[in-house]
Write an enzyme that holds these catalytic residues in place. Structure first.
Site, PDB file in Angstrom:
ATOM      1  N   HIS A   1     -67.454  37.396  85.105  1.00 44.61           N
ATOM      2  CA  HIS A   1     -67.744  38.583  84.653  1.00 44.61           C
ATOM      3  C   HIS A   1     -68.975  38.913  83.964  1.00 44.61           C
ATOM      4  O   HIS A   1     -69.473  39.770  83.809  1.00 44.61           O
ATOM      5  CB  HIS A   1     -66.625  39.389  83.667  1.00 44.61           C
ATOM      6  CG  HIS A   1     -65.128  39.386  84.303  1.00 44.61           C
ATOM      7  ND1 HIS A   1     -64.907  39.753  85.387  1.00 44.61           N
ATOM      8  CD2 HIS A   1     -64.024  38.710  83.906  1.00 44.61           C
ATOM      9  CE1 HIS A   1     -63.530  39.937  85.670  1.00 44.61           C
ATOM     10  NE2 HIS A   1     -63.126  38.914  84.863  1.00 44.61           N
TER      11      HIS A   1
ATOM     12  N   HIS B   1     -59.160  39.347  88.735  1.00 47.27           N
ATOM     13  CA  HIS B   1     -60.092  40.408  88.403  1.00 47.27           C
ATOM     14  C   HIS B   1     -61.455  40.492  89.061  1.00 47.27           C
ATOM     15  O   HIS B   1     -61.890  39.321  89.610  1.00 47.27           O
ATOM     16  CB  HIS B   1     -60.558  40.188  86.989  1.00 47.27           C
ATOM     17  CG  HIS B   1     -59.534  40.384  86.087  1.00 47.27           C
ATOM     18  ND1 HIS B   1     -58.739  39.175  85.524  1.00 47.27           N
ATOM     19  CD2 HIS B   1     -58.872  41.398  85.222  1.00 47.27           C
ATOM     20  CE1 HIS B   1     -57.844  39.482  84.738  1.00 47.27           C
ATOM     21  NE2 HIS B   1     -57.641  40.891  84.670  1.00 47.27           N
TER      22      HIS B   1
ATOM     23  N   ASP C   1     -54.921  33.866  87.382  1.00 47.38           N
ATOM     24  CA  ASP C   1     -54.331  35.167  86.970  1.00 47.38           C
ATOM     25  C   ASP C   1     -53.712  35.846  88.195  1.00 47.38           C
ATOM     26  O   ASP C   1     -53.034  36.848  88.063  1.00 47.38           O
ATOM     27  CB  ASP C   1     -55.022  35.903  86.034  1.00 47.38           C
ATOM     28  CG  ASP C   1     -56.530  35.781  86.577  1.00 47.38           C
ATOM     29  OD1 ASP C   1     -57.088  35.587  87.667  1.00 47.38           O
ATOM     30  OD2 ASP C   1     -57.340  36.575  85.483  1.00 47.38           O
TER      31      ASP C   1
ATOM     32  N   TYR D   1     -53.560  32.839  82.831  1.00 47.48           N
ATOM     33  CA  TYR D   1     -53.083  32.778  81.262  1.00 47.48           C
ATOM     34  C   TYR D   1     -51.589  32.476  81.283  1.00 47.48           C
ATOM     35  O   TYR D   1     -51.189  32.571  79.915  1.00 47.48           O
ATOM     36  CB  TYR D   1     -53.292  34.172  80.844  1.00 47.48           C
ATOM     37  CG  TYR D   1     -54.976  34.525  81.063  1.00 47.48           C
ATOM     38  CD1 TYR D   1     -55.928  33.976  80.140  1.00 47.48           C
ATOM     39  CD2 TYR D   1     -55.436  35.174  82.269  1.00 47.48           C
ATOM     40  CE1 TYR D   1     -57.129  33.925  80.464  1.00 47.48           C
ATOM     41  CE2 TYR D   1     -56.562  35.513  82.373  1.00 47.48           C
ATOM     42  CZ  TYR D   1     -57.712  34.900  81.622  1.00 47.48           C
ATOM     43  OH  TYR D   1     -58.808  34.904  81.776  1.00 47.48           O
TER      44      TYR D   1
END
Length: 655
Positions: free
Chosen positions: A135, A174, A265, A305
């Site tokens: 990110h 993500h 994730d 996570y």
């Protein structure tokens, strides 16, 4: 296989110093739990262990601005309240006095891994790092990410090692918007990301995370976004995305290096992703990527996570990098309606830029694929993860990964030293029982070869050998025996991929236990659900489409216990094609593959197939060339006939 594992315990130093429910999931235990599981499984010991180094500030300048690097350097002297105030200026970020050091180690680990692979010190590897990176942008931290580790690794590979084509595969749940922004106008880097999107209602809430964001300027077509618009995506959805979107484009791009933004994730149980893919799926994804770039694959940890899901997934990736067979995929191989919509959107956006995607006609299926409903239950996650551990305990990796059974040893044969040159044979009475049924097997050489084939097959079925290759002078009848023997000894479903002038055994039943797939048939025909024939395509593009859009979807949909690959008379495959076929078919049956070749086959063919069964990367196919109109029509015809029964063939959502 020499696999590097890059790590440094000091990357666990940074931690959240105040209460923040959004950021508390990014914690040091993510690394320690994964490392402990690697150690418990004996995987760390099998790797080339490298201590991460700090990236230099000059190297950081490959991606990040001097002002941003200076700002981060200054965090080392800040107090808790100052760190909290600075963190609040960014989206989902926290800083700690050790953040700058940890982030430099994380980025340095990625560069160190690339150096090890590109200098030949390792074949592939994993950098176990935190903080994550995908990110992070040129001058901004974001989403727990400080420096963009994978983007720095790509720039380093270009500038230090002179690479011209790099593939980045981001399977984190993500969107890696930082990586996309850095390379969106760069045609030398192909960036693929799938991510939870939900029509823009999931973080980072960006319009440019959708499928129609394909890059800018010269980089148009080199950003491939596959947005998931529902949670609950599972193994079938992930495999379909690779087979029908990523891999066709990746083969056409022909990368020199594959970098994985390996976020877990996207695995089952993770509170961020809420997806259903099980840890072994990531071993299959890794294996599929290892057939690219000569096997030069560098995975760098991003998110993840749920500690148990993360740890098991990391282990699955490392096992695949080491060349171990991937456990069979669990659950029905039926892509969900929403997944097919996403795949269809991504293909439509990319088709103007990639010949490989224009080769396949898309038509909505008349039958809804359905798919399992998602249930966000921790008990379900625990049951799935426990089941995988039980499976690995009950069916451990066979002690012999690859065996070769030859009627005569050729001095020109080159194999890894770990490959077993099998000398044993099945008991004579067992061999005689089969030989009495076939006149061609009564001859001395054929009888001896049959005994060796049966011995090798018994080893595979009993879990002592993972895969093997055998030569025989009577290939057609030996194949019949192998199918019958497999079905009567442990195998519930046998996939047979017959290449060349080989007829389907007349007494083979259509009870769903055998899937016969003939390549080099006279015409494209689905004679039944379990009997498919296709001509051998004459170009690299046609061959790849045949494998990715037909053979592998059928193989994964069938979920066999044993795969038989037979290279018969006039099979017509070049060595790299035969090697690629064998390498890709290691996946569906958990590595249980037996390849039969004719006795007079060149030692080079036996050698290259033996090496890929052992986990080495296949040779490069050569320049991509478009499939012929005849080959395209044959493939489209077959898919149209078979899609209703075999859901993994679908590339578009039902109308």
């Amino acid at each position: 296989m020499r696999t590097a594992l890059v790590y440094h315990e000091e990357m666990t130093a940074a931690r959240l110093l105040w209460e923040d429910p959004e950021c508390e999931i990014e914690r040091p235990e993510r690394l320690t739990a994964a490392l402990e599981r690697l150690q418990q499984g004996g995987l760390e010991q099998r790797c080339l262990q490298l201590a991460a180094r700090e990236v230099s500030e000059a190297e950081l300048g490959l991606v990040h601005s001097p002002e941003y690097v200076s700002l981060l350097r200054g965090t080392q002297a800040l107090g808790t309240e100052e760190l909290r105030a600075l963190s609040g200026q960014y989206d989902a970020v926290y800083f700690h006095p050790s953040t700058f050091h940890c982030a430099r180690l994380a980025a340095g680990a990625a560069l160190q891994l690339v150096d090890a692979v590109l200098t030949g010190a390792a074949h592939n590897g994993l950098a176990l790092v935190r903080p994550p990176g995908h990110h992070s942008q040129r001058a901004a931290a974001s989403g727990f990410c400080v420096f963009n580790n994978v983007a720095l690794a790509a720039k380093h590979a270009q500038q230090r090692h002179g690479l011209h084509r790099i593939l980045i595969v981001d399977w984190d749940v993500h969107h890696g918007q930082g990586t996309q922004y850095i390379f969106e106008d760069d045609p030398s880097v192909l960036y693929f990301s799938w991510h939870r999107y939900e029509h823009g209602r999931f973080w980072p809430y960006l319009r440019e995370s959708d499928a129609d964001a394909i890059g800018r300027g010269q980089g148009r077509g080199f950003t491939v976004n596959l947005p998931w618009n529902q949670v609950g995506m599972g193994n079938a959805d992930y495999m379909a995305a690779f087979l029908h979107v990523l891999l066709p484009v990746a083969f056409e791009f022909d990368p020199e290096l594959v970098l994985i933004s390996a976020g877990f994730d996207s695995a089952i149980g993770d509170p961020e992703g809420q997806m259903q893919a099980t840890p072994e799926c990531f071993a299959h994804l890794t294996q599929l990527l290892q057939v690219l770039a000569g096997g030069r694959v560098c995975a760098v940890l991003e998110g993840g996570y749920h500690l148990e899901s993360l740890s098991q997934s990391v282990c699955m990736v490392v096992k695949a990098l080491l060349g171990d067979p991937a456990p069979p995929l669990s659950g029905p191989m039926v892509p969900q309606h929403s997944a097919l919509e996403s795949i269809q959107s991504a293909r439509a956006a990319q088709a103007p830029h990639w010949t490989s995607l224009r080769q396949q006609e898309e038509r909505p299926s008349p039958v809804s694929p359905g798919g399992p409903k998602f249930e966000a239950a921790e008990a379900q996650t625990s049951a799935v993860l426990s089941s995988l551990l039980d499976q690995l305990h009950l069916h451990p990796t066979p002690p012999v990964r690859t065996a070769v059974a030859l009627t005569a040893l050729d001095a020109a044969l080159v194999l890894p030293p770990e490959v077993l040159l099998q000398e044993g044979s099945a008991p004579q009475e067992e061999t005689q029982a089969w030989a009495r049924l076939y006149k061609a097997l009564a001859q001395d050489t054929a009888f001896i070869a049959l005994g060796k084939v049966l011995h090798l097959l018994n080893g595979i079925l009993d879990g002592q050998v993972s895969s093997g290759i055998a030569t025989t002078p009577a290939i057609a009848v030996t194949l019949e025996v192998a199918i019958s023997h497999g079905l009567s000894h442990r195998a519930q479903r046998v996939l047979c991929v017959a290449v060349g002038q080989l007829d389907r055994p007349p007494d083979l039943t259509s009870d769903g236990r055998t899937l016969w797939l003939s390549i080099r048939g006279k015409e494209a025909a689905a004679l039944s659900t379990f009997h498919v024939s296709v001509p051998l395509p004459g170009t690299t593009g046609g061959f790849l489409s045949c494998i990715l859009a037909l053979v592998l979807p059928l193989a994964y949909g069938f979920q066999p216990d044993l795969v038989l690959v037979v290279l018969g008379p006039a099979h017509g495959l070049q060595d790299p094609q035969a090697a690629l076929l064998a390498a890709l078919l290691r996946g569906p049956a958990g590595g249980r593959v037996l390849v039969l070749v004719e006795q007079e086959s060149p030692s080079q063919l036996v050698g290259v197939v033996g090496r890929v069964l052992h986990g080495e990367a296949p040779p490069i196919l050569g320049p991509f060339s478009m499939a012929s109109p005849e080959d395209l029509q044959a493939l489209i015809h077959l898919r149209g006939q078979l899609e209703a029964q075999w859901k993994m063939l679908q590339v578009a959502a039902p109308s």
